[in-house]
Write a protein that holds these residues in place. Structure first.
Motif, PDB file in Angstrom:
ATOM      1  N   TYR A  72     -10.887   4.388  -4.868  1.00  0.00           N
ATOM      2  CA  TYR A  72     -10.086   3.175  -5.067  1.00  0.00           C
ATOM      3  C   TYR A  72      -9.877   2.525  -3.700  1.00  0.00           C
ATOM      4  N   LYS A  73     -10.370   1.309  -3.521  1.00  0.00           N
ATOM      5  CA  LYS A  73     -10.342   0.639  -2.224  1.00  0.00           C
ATOM      6  C   LYS A  73      -9.140  -0.299  -2.096  1.00  0.00           C
ATOM      7  N   TYR A  74      -8.871  -0.661  -0.844  1.00  0.00           N
ATOM      8  CA  TYR A  74      -7.709  -1.507  -0.529  1.00  0.00           C
ATOM      9  C   TYR A  74      -7.767  -2.838  -1.271  1.00  0.00           C
ATOM     10  N   ASN A  75      -8.916  -3.518  -1.224  1.00  0.00           N
ATOM     11  CA  ASN A  75      -9.022  -4.847  -1.844  1.00  0.00           C
ATOM     12  C   ASN A  75      -8.722  -4.798  -3.339  1.00  0.00           C
ATOM     13  N   ALA A  76      -9.201  -3.751  -3.999  1.00  0.00           N
ATOM     14  CA  ALA A  76      -8.950  -3.609  -5.440  1.00  0.00           C
ATOM     15  C   ALA A  76      -7.461  -3.380  -5.696  1.00  0.00           C
ATOM     16  N   PHE A  77      -6.847  -2.511  -4.893  1.00  0.00           N
ATOM     17  CA  PHE A  77      -5.417  -2.257  -5.070  1.00  0.00           C
ATOM     18  C   PHE A  77      -4.604  -3.508  -4.773  1.00  0.00           C
ATOM     19  N   TYR A  78      -4.993  -4.235  -3.731  1.00  0.00           N
ATOM     20  CA  TYR A  78      -4.223  -5.424  -3.350  1.00  0.00           C
ATOM     21  C   TYR A  78      -4.165  -6.439  -4.496  1.00  0.00           C
ATOM     22  N   ASN A  79      -5.261  -6.578  -5.222  1.00  0.00           N
ATOM     23  CA  ASN A  79      -5.262  -7.515  -6.362  1.00  0.00           C
ATOM     24  C   ASN A  79      -4.201  -7.125  -7.394  1.00  0.00           C
ATOM     25  N   HIS A  80      -4.071  -5.839  -7.645  1.00  0.00           N
ATOM     26  CA  HIS A  80      -3.062  -5.368  -8.602  1.00  0.00           C
ATOM     27  C   HIS A  80      -1.655  -5.523  -8.022  1.00  0.00           C
ATOM     28  N   TRP A  81      -1.515  -5.219  -6.729  1.00  0.00           N
ATOM     29  CA  TRP A  81      -0.214  -5.383  -6.061  1.00  0.00           C
ATOM     30  C   TRP A  81       0.246  -6.834  -6.142  1.00  0.00           C
ATOM     31  N   HIS A  82      -0.667  -7.745  -5.864  1.00  0.00           N
ATOM     32  CA  HIS A  82      -0.326  -9.179  -5.890  1.00  0.00           C
ATOM     33  C   HIS A  82       0.128  -9.599  -7.289  1.00  0.00           C
ATOM     34  N   LYS A  83      -0.534  -9.073  -8.301  1.00  0.00           N
ATOM     35  CA  LYS A  83      -0.161  -9.397  -9.684  1.00  0.00           C
ATOM     36  C   LYS A  83       1.240  -8.879  -9.987  1.00  0.00           C
ATOM     37  N   ILE A  84       1.532  -7.660  -9.554  1.00  0.00           N
ATOM     38  CA  ILE A  84       2.846  -7.053  -9.810  1.00  0.00           C
ATOM     39  C   ILE A  84       3.953  -7.826  -9.102  1.00  0.00           C
TER      40      ILE A  84
END
Length: 427
Positions: A295-307
């Motif tokens: 699980y990479k940073y860019n993928a996690f960041y997209n979910h973080w931004h949504k939350i």
């Protein structure tokens, strides 16, 4: 010609200077030399990578490490690693030559590659970003973006996709004191509303409970959990440790339950080898994508931004780390009974955070003192407001405030010289 500290001809900088003369002015070439000479002397005398001195023609990884160390130790910068590049923040200790140095060193390796003197890629160029497709869609659906000269679309900020490996951030690096002690629970609530996955719930709880960087959390493996004797701890790498596990992070019992549940259910469905925790290899990453990869940073960041967007907040991921330090520091002051105990607990916190510069905690303390002053000032304002209401009420009823209750600075006698000077200065 350029000579080193032992008066030997240093061919790389000589070749670089003459190469630059055909491309920039002589004054610019000389200024680049002036920016690079201290670096090469530092490289020779103080640099260290895997126990050895770094040479100018070492591997890309070694040179990157050297530049990062130089920015931190000699130029006073804070360097924060991202998924594929480094953010460089200027501080109040930073020298004004940071930008000039990065431009000079980047041009140096470009010249060395062109001249066939450096056999690797340019350490100052982010090859990962160059290989990515940065085609940005236009505002008209299904149409290409209009050229900048047309003036019909907002200009694109290309800073995030520049080829530079080291990016200078505009803002000065200042640790933030996060005074909202309920911040984690607000984020958890936003996650539930946005239907977050169990994986992201566990990661975000890790952020607030451990104070670790997101890159350190995403790099955790099954072995990192197994090799700690305490069931609530995991080994982790620290920035600059070259993936060696030099520290540990500690989570709550509730988060541990969620972690084990994630590994045995949600993670298991996405993994290429769909086995439970006991059968996983020590080298398997704990957090994986739906394709079974890390699980990479860019993928996690997209979910973080949504939350975060769900809650209406604007919150950078790194602020979870600031919140952790602020709350820990507050806890130290509130639970300690002596100055010695405070100092001892502060040393423990510094050791846990693995700060290279122990002065970092002083910055947090300074800002924490500001927070305490705000509380005191707020209490003072409330007192003023209450007394003002009492005064106005007495005025309406023609009651005079007793003279004995009115205290003037001039009525008091101060023996301390410094206090007299202080009041004179105020006048």
């Amino acid at each position: 010609m350029v000579f080193d500290d032992e008066k030997n001809h240093f061919m790389p900088l000589t070749e670089y200077y003459h190469y630059q003369l055909g491309r920039v002015s002589e004054s610019t070439s000389l200024s680049y030399l002036n920016a690079l000479e201290p670096f090469f002397y530092w490289l020779k005398t103080k640099s260290l990578f895997q126990g050895e001195r770094i040479l100018w023609d070492s591997s890309v990884l070694a040179v990157k490490s050297a530049i990062k160390q130089y920015l931190q130790k000699e130029l006073g910068c804070k360097v924060r690693d991202q998924d594929s590049y480094e953010k460089v923040f200027l501080t109040n200790k930073s020298k004004k030559t940071v930008n000039h140095f990065l431009a000079a060193i980047k041009a140096f390796y470009k010249a060395m590659i062109k001249l066939g003197l450096y056999e690797h890629g340019n350490p100052l160029v982010n090859l990962d970003l160059i290989e990515q497709d940065f085609e940005i869609p236009g505002e008209r659906k299904g149409r290409q973006r209009m050229p900048k000269i047309a003036g019909t679309e907002e200009p694109v900020n290309y800073r995030k996709i520049t080829e530079s490996y080291f990016k200078i951030m505009k803002d000065e690096w200042i640790p933030e004191v996060i005074g909202d002690w309920d911040l984690p629970y607000k984020v958890y609530n936003a996650g539930e509303k946005s239907n977050w996955t169990l994986r992201d719930e566990v990661i975000i709880r890790f952020l607030f409970e451990t104070g670790a960087r997101i890159s350190e959390i995403l790099d955790l493996t099954i072995g990192d959990y197994r090799n700690r004797m305490d069931k609530h701890e995991l080994s982790a790498f620290n920035k600059g440790s070259f993936r060696r596990r030099t520290k540990f992070v500690r989570i709550s019992p509730e988060t541990l339950k969620l972690l084990i549940r994630y590994i045995n259910t949600e993670r298991r469905k996405s993994a290429k080898n769909q086995v439970k925790f006991e059968s996983l290899s020590d080298n398997d990453f704990i957090f994986i994508s739906q394709r079974g990869d890390q699980y990479k940073y860019n993928a996690f960041y997209n979910h973080w931004h949504k939350i975060i967007s769900t809650s209406g907040m604007k919150l950078n991921i790194h602020k979870a780390r600031h919140w952790f330090v602020t709350s820990r520091l507050r806890g130290i002051y509130e639970t300690s009974t002596s100055k010695a105990e405070i100092e001892d607990k502060k040393k423990q916190l510094i050791g846990y955070m693995k700060w290279r510069d122990s002065e970092t905690i002083n910055i947090y303390e300074h800002l924490y003192d500001e927070e305490k002053y705000r509380d005191i000032h707020e209490q003072m304002i409330q007192t003023y407001t209450r007394r003002e209401k009492e005064y106005l009420k007495n005025k309406k009823t023609n009651k005079d405030v007793p003279a004995s209750k009115i205290v003037s600075i001039q009525d008091k006698h101060f023996e301390e010289e410094w206090l007299n000077d202080f009041y004179e200065g105020m006048e």
